[in-house]
Write an enzyme that holds these catalytic residues in place. Sequence first.
Site: not given
Length: 141
Positions: A55, A62-63, A68, A83
């Site tokens: 993981s 931007e985020s 996984h 974004c």
Amino acid sequence: MQTFGRHLLMEYQGCDREILDNPEQLEQLMRSAAEAAQATVVAAVFHSFTPCGTSGVLVLQESHLSIHTWPEVGYAAMDFYTCGECDPFAGHLVMCEGLRPEIHEIMDVDRGNIDRPHSLDITDHRIEGRRPRPFAAGGQR
């Protein structure tokens, strides 16, 4: 303040199993995907599971971009939320090139449309590499 973002949910099946179990390769591939999307990486965390699987997440200015993996079945689930002016689909293409999936499924969701009645809007959902199985009774696949 701009709240709009683009969120890709990606499923990759039939992937290179060695890559799926190698956190260093996955991180490098994901960094390349973030770069292709014109996103800025600010942090990375990856964890290997026993006996296999990884993981990982790249925190982006931007985020985020997360993965996984289940190498034993050649499957990876990814999430790429951005974004601003980023293009997460360009990152998806990099991931396809690196993971070499036999099948990939992608859902493209617009988020943060707070000036509309619904802030989530699914703009695309497709499966490439094979035809989807039809739904059985009760909505089960």
